[in-house]
Design an enzyme around this catalytic site. Structure first.
Site, PDB file in Angstrom:
ATOM      1  N   GLY A   1       0.812  -1.207   0.000  1.00 14.63           N
ATOM      2  CA  GLY A   1       0.000   0.000   0.000  1.00 14.63           C
ATOM      3  C   GLY A   1       0.848   1.260   0.000  1.00 14.63           C
ATOM      4  CB  THR A   2       0.054   4.809  -0.765  1.00 14.30           C
ATOM      5  OG1 THR A   2      -1.180   4.860  -0.038  1.00 14.30           O
ATOM      6  CG2 THR A   2      -0.226   4.586  -2.234  1.00 14.30           C
ATOM      7  CB  THR A   3       4.202   5.876   2.528  1.00 13.94           C
ATOM      8  OG1 THR A   3       5.042   5.060   1.705  1.00 13.94           O
ATOM      9  CG2 THR A   3       4.860   6.078   3.880  1.00 13.94           C
TER      10      THR A   3
END
Length: 276
Positions: free
Chosen positions: A36-38
């Site tokens: 996933g994105t940070t």
């Protein structure tokens, strides 16, 4: 006939341990979070900051439709990474638990109490057949009176309190920045700037004004607030200016080093000619 792999079959059910004591479905859920994105959170003396990277895969996507930061109660917010649908289900459960506590006890729920309830729910999904673990991790931040709280929840149901933490694909780069530069007496502005610096490192310098979402829970107001687009733009532009200046300084330093190296080589050649 090929020999079976050592751990073959142990990932087919969530209730089965492998011989070395591992639950593979939980580990796969952690991998979903890592893809996933940070998202990150950090505490300051004035409140809690939550920052997420919500990069879109197409310019046709409306960025505002992508939610990675959520308000749970007046004094609590959460940032997510991993499977968005799973995160949304957990957020709805957290909101219900918060309202149940308010109706039952006539007081706001404690941040750590809410985080434990969510992790209890996550843990149930690791030991019952016919279900799978949640493929999402949450950073839950808020204030209990004048005390800032920040928790990270794991797909296994594990719970850890942090001063600053990150989840998602850029977790290692972000944590390196926090380990090096985090201080407990940060102001809210300094915490936001540090969080953006960590996010910039985590996503390889691809931070833009449209890819960042920021929320704060302030001690003074005891309330959650998501920053407006204009406020986010101001912070991100300052971030890009800082990094542009650092890049120019690094290039100048490299040029000076190369000039000194050339001078050293020239002087060495002259010395060799004199000796001959």
């Amino acid at each position: 006939m090929q020999p079976l792999q050592q751990n073959a079959g142990y990932d087919r059910a969530i209730t089965v341990f492998s011989p070395d004591g591992r639950l593979f479905q939980v580990e796969y859920a952690r991998e979903a979070v890592k893809r996933g994105t940070t998202s990150l959170g950090l505490k300051s003396k004035d409140g809690v900051v939550l920052i997420v990277d919500k990069r879109t895969v197409s310019r046709l996507v409306e960025a505002k439709s992508i939610e990675k930061i959520f308000q749970i109660d007046d004094h609590i917010g959460a940032a997510t990474s991993g499977l968005v649908a799973d995160a949304r289900a957990l957020i709805e459960r957290a909101r219900i638990e918060s309202q149940i506590n308010k109706i039952t006890y006539n007081e706001p729920i404690l941040v750590d109490g809410l985080a434990k309830k969510i992790c209890d729910m996550k843990q149930l999904y690791t030991q019952n057949g016919g279900v799978r673990p949640f493929g999402s991790a949450l950073i839950i931040g808020g204030v209990n009176g004048n005390v800032c709280k920040l928790f990270e929840t794991d797909p296994s149901g594990a719970l850890i309190e942090y001063k600053a933490t990150a989840i998602g694909s850029g977790v290692q780069a972000a944590m390196d920045v926090f380990e090096e530069r985090y201080e407990e007496d940060l102001t809210l502005d300094e915490a936001i700037n540090l969080g953006l610096d960590a996010l910039y490192e985590a996503n390889g310098g691809k931070t833009t004004t449209k890819s960042v979402e920021i929320a704060v829970i302030e001690v003074e107001t005891q309330s959650y607030r998501k920053l407006s687009d204009d406020e986010v733009e101001k912070y991100v532009e300052a971030l890009l200016e800082r990094n542009a200046e650092e890049e120019v300084a690094e290039e100048e330093s490299e040029d000076e080093d190369s000039v000194e190296s050339d001078d050293d080589e020239d002087s060495q050649e002259e010395t060799e000619e004199d000796d001959s």
